[in-house]
Design a protein around this motif. Structure first.
Motif, PDB file in Angstrom:
ATOM      1  N   ALA A  29       0.858  -1.182   0.000  1.00 31.00           N
ATOM      2  CA  ALA A  29       0.000   0.000   0.000  1.00 31.00           C
ATOM      3  C   ALA A  29       0.891   1.229   0.000  1.00 31.00           C
ATOM      4  CB  ALA A  29      -0.896  -0.007   1.234  1.00 31.00           C
ATOM      5  N   VAL A  30       0.671   2.129  -0.935  1.00 31.02           N
ATOM      6  CA  VAL A  30       1.509   3.326  -1.024  1.00 31.02           C
ATOM      7  C   VAL A  30       0.633   4.573  -1.171  1.00 31.02           C
ATOM      8  CG1 VAL A  30       3.506   2.130  -2.027  1.00 31.02           C
ATOM      9  CG2 VAL A  30       1.740   3.043  -3.534  1.00 31.02           C
ATOM     10  N   ASP A  31       1.261   5.725  -1.008  1.00 32.53           N
ATOM     11  CA  ASP A  31       0.521   6.984  -1.072  1.00 32.53           C
ATOM     12  C   ASP A  31       0.608   7.610  -2.459  1.00 32.53           C
ATOM     13  OD1 ASP A  31       0.594   6.424   1.589  1.00 32.53           O
ATOM     14  OD2 ASP A  31       1.777   8.179   2.157  1.00 32.53           O
ATOM     15  N   ARG A  32      -0.528   8.046  -2.956  1.00 32.84           N
ATOM     16  CA  ARG A  32      -0.514   8.869  -4.155  1.00 32.84           C
ATOM     17  C   ARG A  32      -0.925  10.280  -3.731  1.00 32.84           C
ATOM     18  NH1 ARG A  32      -4.674   8.707  -9.230  1.00 32.84           N
ATOM     19  NH2 ARG A  32      -3.575  10.221 -10.513  1.00 32.84           N
ATOM     20  N   ASN A  33      -2.219  10.519  -3.533  1.00 29.66           N
ATOM     21  CA  ASN A  33      -2.660  11.820  -3.038  1.00 29.66           C
ATOM     22  C   ASN A  33      -2.937  11.788  -1.546  1.00 29.66           C
ATOM     23  OD1 ASN A  33      -2.720  12.853  -5.698  1.00 29.66           O
ATOM     24  ND2 ASN A  33      -4.705  11.859  -5.998  1.00 29.66           N
ATOM     25  N   GLU A  34      -3.350  10.634  -1.066  1.00 33.28           N
ATOM     26  CA  GLU A  34      -3.684  10.485   0.342  1.00 33.28           C
ATOM     27  C   GLU A  34      -2.957   9.258   0.838  1.00 33.28           C
ATOM     28  OE1 GLU A  34      -6.102  12.487   1.594  1.00 33.28           O
ATOM     29  OE2 GLU A  34      -7.822  12.533   0.233  1.00 33.28           O
ATOM     30  N   GLN A  35      -3.015   9.040   2.157  1.00 35.35           N
ATOM     31  CA  GLN A  35      -2.352   7.864   2.694  1.00 35.35           C
ATOM     32  C   GLN A  35      -2.916   6.588   2.096  1.00 35.35           C
ATOM     33  OE1 GLN A  35      -3.343  10.259   4.695  1.00 35.35           O
ATOM     34  NE2 GLN A  35      -1.649  10.835   6.038  1.00 35.35           N
ATOM     35  N   GLN A  36      -2.021   5.789   1.607  1.00 33.22           N
ATOM     36  CA  GLN A  36      -2.357   4.440   1.187  1.00 33.22           C
ATOM     37  C   GLN A  36      -3.543   4.379   0.242  1.00 33.22           C
ATOM     38  OE1 GLN A  36      -2.379   1.720   4.451  1.00 33.22           O
ATOM     39  NE2 GLN A  36      -0.373   2.408   5.134  1.00 33.22           N
ATOM     40  N   ASP A  37      -3.590   5.311  -0.694  1.00 34.54           N
ATOM     41  CA  ASP A  37      -4.694   5.292  -1.643  1.00 34.54           C
ATOM     42  C   ASP A  37      -4.321   4.565  -2.936  1.00 34.54           C
ATOM     43  OD1 ASP A  37      -2.886   7.148  -2.501  1.00 34.54           O
ATOM     44  OD2 ASP A  37      -4.364   8.693  -2.984  1.00 34.54           O
ATOM     45  N   ALA A  38      -3.112   3.976  -2.983  1.00 30.54           N
ATOM     46  CA  ALA A  38      -2.670   3.284  -4.186  1.00 30.54           C
ATOM     47  C   ALA A  38      -1.966   1.988  -3.788  1.00 30.54           C
ATOM     48  CB  ALA A  38      -1.717   4.184  -4.973  1.00 30.54           C
ATOM     49  N   ARG A  39      -1.759   1.107  -4.766  1.00 31.05           N
ATOM     50  CA  ARG A  39      -1.050  -0.147  -4.478  1.00 31.05           C
ATOM     51  C   ARG A  39       0.060  -0.304  -5.496  1.00 31.05           C
ATOM     52  NH1 ARG A  39      -3.817   0.764  -0.932  1.00 31.05           N
ATOM     53  NH2 ARG A  39      -5.409  -0.479   0.119  1.00 31.05           N
ATOM     54  N   ARG A  40       1.239  -0.623  -5.003  1.00 31.32           N
ATOM     55  CA  ARG A  40       2.372  -0.846  -5.891  1.00 31.32           C
ATOM     56  C   ARG A  40       2.605  -2.348  -6.003  1.00 31.32           C
ATOM     57  NH1 ARG A  40       8.427   1.723  -5.327  1.00 31.32           N
ATOM     58  NH2 ARG A  40       9.290   0.691  -7.167  1.00 31.32           N
ATOM     59  N   VAL A  41       2.753  -2.811  -7.233  1.00 28.14           N
ATOM     60  CA  VAL A  41       2.940  -4.249  -7.451  1.00 28.14           C
ATOM     61  C   VAL A  41       4.252  -4.448  -8.203  1.00 28.14           C
ATOM     62  CG1 VAL A  41       1.826  -6.357  -8.238  1.00 28.14           C
ATOM     63  CG2 VAL A  41       0.437  -4.317  -7.831  1.00 28.14           C
ATOM     64  N   VAL A  42       5.097  -5.325  -7.677  1.00 28.27           N
ATOM     65  CA  VAL A  42       6.384  -5.598  -8.315  1.00 28.27           C
ATOM     66  C   VAL A  42       6.481  -7.095  -8.622  1.00 28.27           C
ATOM     67  CG1 VAL A  42       8.887  -5.422  -8.089  1.00 28.27           C
ATOM     68  CG2 VAL A  42       7.426  -3.696  -7.007  1.00 28.27           C
ATOM     69  N   TRP A  43       6.679  -7.397  -9.910  1.00 28.17           N
ATOM     70  CA  TRP A  43       6.869  -8.782 -10.332  1.00 28.17           C
ATOM     71  C   TRP A  43       8.378  -9.047 -10.411  1.00 28.17           C
ATOM     72  CZ3 TRP A  43       2.679  -5.953 -11.706  1.00 28.17           C
ATOM     73  CH2 TRP A  43       1.445  -6.581 -11.854  1.00 28.17           C
ATOM     74  N   ASN A  44       8.815 -10.230  -9.960  1.00 29.08           N
ATOM     75  CA  ASN A  44      10.258 -10.480  -9.915  1.00 29.08           C
ATOM     76  C   ASN A  44      10.790 -11.329 -11.070  1.00 29.08           C
ATOM     77  OD1 ASN A  44       9.508 -13.096  -9.257  1.00 29.08           O
ATOM     78  ND2 ASN A  44       9.843 -12.820  -7.058  1.00 29.08           N
ATOM     79  N   GLY A  45       9.913 -11.782 -11.955  1.00 27.56           N
ATOM     80  CA  GLY A  45      10.379 -12.505 -13.133  1.00 27.56           C
ATOM     81  C   GLY A  45      10.674 -13.984 -12.909  1.00 27.56           C
TER      82      GLY A  45
END
Ligand code: BGC
Ligand code: BGC
Length: 864
Positions: A719-735
């Protein structure tokens, strides 16, 4: 006719309350005469408003002041500024505490020692100890001021698994029992003391005027009367009472009245918005909790995120300094709220002398870069932007509170009498207080033919998605920040509503069947249906109107189907605010607002069932401290309004001996209002029910995201911040293999009408790193009918760019028409949407997404 009897009861309730809570001494008349229209008028008479002069129960003491003088004389500018900086525990080590002379830390909602949701009391105490030892280090001539640690125990110790969680404030309001508030304060203080912490960010003394506000449940009332009657009692419970043995012992904590001032009065009920009304409204509506809180000796006031007349409260010198500190005589300190100072024009979270100059004493600064704020503030003191006098005043206040609270004498957290005591956390004695609160807070709104109370030895069906769900009944600030993502096992010692009913009925020889969907093996004598709002803490609970789940009729359907089978229905409605539920009330024989009762679900069975002798066990005692709407657009509906037309007025609540006259014919027309929703939100700051976020790794590992981070074999999400706290989700694929992220649900959703009405699926995305392999956007509807779009090129083109909004016409998905709605059996098993949004790849990829929604009529007619 119904109205007459309702009004009569409401008057009665108010009389009872007047005796208990001293109705007469509160600014009731002003409140009653203030209509919403008055509130909206501008502050013509601002300068004439006189705020009360308040005498705190805790007097200033010459010896304490002399001790502060002596300390201030020895402290360097860095030591002083350090007292004014409050980082979050995730961002501050014990070394930081020493190096930056930190005066305090906090843990935000859902933050725990070592990031461990199940951290033990000993982990809390160990971390508190390490901070404390670093703070009192006196080498090199340091003053060695003990640090304090603040936490949000807003309905009990919300961040600690196993704690006693009380009903939320809206429910406590309905008890009209100020003495109970004091007891709750005492219990809360003891459970906090078991963690070794010293300070609670509570009570919330908001007066919630517009029920669209997502923190309405944190308010005791829409009216200052109860808020005034409670605030002081809560403070006495938490801090103890000056001049007695029960005063700031090591079983007490520092209390905070928040959020100063007008947090519950914003335009359209928007969290952190602009407070409406003139200065008289601020004083007579929103001031009540501060008046009695300060009188009882509250040591901290938290500034509000909101603004008033265009000025952010964190920078409001008149209200923070002239009114609160000078006129009202508040001599404790003002803490900020979660980098709220950063919203003052000209400020950032890391640079804001304006707030200190306006009267803020401690910056709450959860930013990882809080050290920059420290350095900037030191520099601003050295250059005179912040005067030495203001600096000393802020630090004097902080030291005063610490001395009063006994912290200079108390020793390391682990040496305190309750520290680490697992037997204190969620003890039977504490749960008994919460149980009492549950029993007294239930408000009976309908009781056709005197259906309630029920006999114990009945054959009972318990159903609805809230029946056996402690997380749902606990609401926000419960184990996790928003109260989401928990299971019953995250509340050890707690009781679900079903468990409570089961105990009572089986002991008496009755039968209980639990089924979420309302099916049953034996036809029951009565069905108890538990349903309502899902948890939210702040920001995420704001709504557009008061219609209950306008687009999701499953609860209503369930009630109707039970009634159609001739089964009497008792509805237990879990909610953080009054909502328009006319349809559900019509489809119920008895309807009880049980609010968000917390961990002690047993309290509900105690009231809705008769005792073994067949007598009333506990009567229905709750009386509304919020007006209940007749229509979904009555969000501004408060006692004393000029044109007051509630369905159930302030003060309403049936007792068992009352004969109810409410029919089953409440108007159901209001739903049209809810139906105008053209946007179906799927993810807006969080997944909107019924959707969850799920990630699926290549080793067949899959998990629903239930905390701030989650990592599986081929991808991780955070959970990451865009405009507000934790209003976005970052997804990382490792291959390492194929990985998929999806917004999904177990219950198929019919999208056919959207597909027919030219809708588009729209979402915001930031591509942090381009895909290294083929990447698909998948609309999932079960194993055989997924609809894939190749997104590799699109994502590659967006890599490294700012946020983008992507819109895909529903008709662009291959086989679209067939997949979105029920067609003919047997296809219905394959059709309908399970995952409206999902991305999958075997390569490496790094994206952040926010706001996923379906918009009617937004199709452009073009694909890719
Ligand atoms: C809350 C914190 C929470 C944080 C999460 C804040 O607004 O007040 O308690 O931990 O958001 O980012
Ligand atoms: C909330 C406060 C809370 C603070 C710390 C803020 O976002 O508004 O009520 O005390 O976070 O968690």
């Amino acid at each position: 006719m119904r109205e007459n009897s309702i009004f009569r009861r409401s008057l009665l309730a108010c009389t009872v309350f007047a005796i208990l809570a001293g109705c007469d001494s509160s600014p009731k008349d002003a409140a009653n005469n203030t209509s919403s229209a008055d509130q909206a008028s501008s502050a013509v008479e601002s300068s004439k408003v006189e705020w009360p002069v308040i005498k705190s129960a805790i007097p200033q003491d010459a010896a304490v002041e002399a001790r502060i003088d002596e300390l201030l004389a020895r402290m360097t500018v860095e030591e002083k500024v350090g007292q004014m900086i409050q980082p979050e525990i995730k961002q501050a080590t014990a070394e930081d505490v020493k190096k930056y002379h930190l005066g305090s830390v906090l843990n935000g909602g859902g933050t725990t020692p070592n990031n461990d949701k199940y951290a033990k009391l000993s982990d809390w105490v160990a971390l508190a100890d390490s901070y404390w030892h670093a703070s009192v280090d006196k080498t090199d001539g340091r003053a060695g001021i003990p640090i304090i640690w603040g936490t949000d125990a807003v309905h009990g110790l919300g961040n600690v698994v196993g704690a006693t969680l009380f009903p939320h404030n809206i429910a406590l309001g309905a008890t009209h029992n100020p003495e109970l508030l004091k007891k709750i304060g005492e219990v809360t203080a003891r459970e906090i003391a078991a963690t070794g912490l010293d300070w609670n960010f509570s009570p919330t003394v908001a007066v919630a005027r517009d029920d669209r506000w997502g923190r309405t449940y944190e308010a005791w009332s829409e009216d200052p009367e109860v808020v005034g009657a409670y605030a002081g009692e809560m403070v006495k419970g938490l801090q103890g009472v000056y001049g007695t043995d029960e005063y700031f012992t090591d079983r007490h904590v520092i209390a905070t009245a928040k959020h100063f001032i007008g947090d519950g009065g914003t335009l359209d009920g928007v969290d952190r918005g602009e407070t409406q009304g003139d200065e008289k409204v601020l004083r007579d509506i929103h001031g009540a909790g501060y008046f009695t809180g300060i009188e009882a000796g509250v040591q901290v006031v938290m500034a509000s995120f909101t603004s008033w007349q265009g000025t952010r409260m964190h920078g409001h010198e008149y209200l923070l300094t002239n009114v609160l500190k000078e006129r009202m005589g508040f001599d404790g300190f003002v803490v900020g709220d979660w980098s709220g100072h950063g919203f003052i024009p000209g400020c950032t979270a890391l640079d804001c002398p304006q707030a200190i100059n306006a009267g803020l004493d401690i910056f709450m600064v959860p930013e990882p870069e809080w050290k920059t704020l420290f350095h900037n503030t030191v520099e601003q003191v050295n250059s005179g932007v912040i005067s030495a006098q203001r600096l000393d005043d802020a630090v004097r206040r902080i030291l005063r509170v610490k001395i009063r609270a006994g912290l200079f004498e108390r020793g390391a957290p682990s040496t305190r009498s309750l520290a680490g005591r697992e037997d204190v956390l969620g003890s039977a004695e504490h749960r008994a207080v919460a149980l009492q609160a549950v029993r007294e807070s239930l408000v009976l709104l309908k009781n056709k033919n005197g259906l309630l109370p029920l006999s114990r030895n009945s054959n009972v069906l318990v159903t609805g998605d809230g029946a056996d769900n402690i997380g749902k009944q606990a609401g926000g600030w419960s184990v996790s920040w928003q109260g989401t993502g928990n299971t019953n096992t995250d509340f050890p010692g707690g009781t679900s509503i079903y468990a409570g009913i089961n105990k009572v009925v089986s002991e008496a020889g009755g039968q209980v069947e639990l089924s979420e969907d309302g099916s049953f093996k034996n036809k029951p004598d009565v069905a108890i249906v538990v349903f309502g709002e899902d948890p939210y803490a702040e920001m995420q609970g704001d709504v557009a109107n008061l219609a209950y789940k306008p687009r999701d009729q499953r609860d209503w359907e369930l009630l109707k189907s039970l009634q159609a089978q001739g089964i009497p229905v008792v509805s237990l409605f879990i909610t953080g605010r009054p909502l328009w539920v006319n349809r559900e009330i019509n489809a119920s024989d008895a309807f009880v607002s049980i609010w968000q009762p917390g961990t002690e679900g047993q309290g509900i069975a105690d009231v809705i069932f008769r005792n073994a002798e067949g007598e009333v066990n506990h009567d229905m005692k709750g009386r509304l401290t919020f007006s209940w709407p007749t229509r979904p657009d009555q969000f501004l509906l408060n006692r004393g309004d000029a044109d007051y037309q509630p369905l159930f007025p302030y003060g309403f609540g049936l007792s068992y001996q009352d004969k109810d006259t409410l029919g089953d014919d409440l108007s159901e027309e209001g739903i049209a209002l809810g139906e105008t929703v053209e946007v179906l939100e799927i993810f807006n700051r969080r997944p909107i029910a019924p959707w969850d976020i799920e990630i699926i790794g290549f080793q067949n590992d899959r998990e629903v995201m239930s905390s701030n981070t989650l990592s599986l074999s081929s991808l991780s999400i955070e959970a990451v911040d865009r405009n507000e706290q934790q209003d976005a989700r970052r997804v990382v694929w490792n291959g390492k293999g194929v990985g998929q992220v999806a917004l999904g649900t177990a219950n198929r959703q019919d999208f056919l009408s959207y597909a027919q009405e030219k809708s588009a699926l729209i979402f915001d995305i930031k591509v942090n790193r381009a895909p290294t392999d083929k990447t698909l956007f998948r609309l999932g509807c079960g194993s055989y009918c997924a609809s894939d779009l190749d997104f590799t090129e699109k994502l590659t083109a967006l890599a490294g760019k700012e946020w983008q909004t992507i819109s895909i016409d529903l008709t662009c998905f291959p086989n679209a028409g067939a997949n979105f709605g029920v067609t003919q059996p047997p296809e219905e098993f394959l059709t309908q949407v399970l995952q409206p949004f999902s991305l999958l790849t075997s390569g490496e990829l790094d994206i952040t997404f926010a706001r996923v929604r379906l918009e009617r009529g937004a199709a452009t007619g073009q694909c890719q």
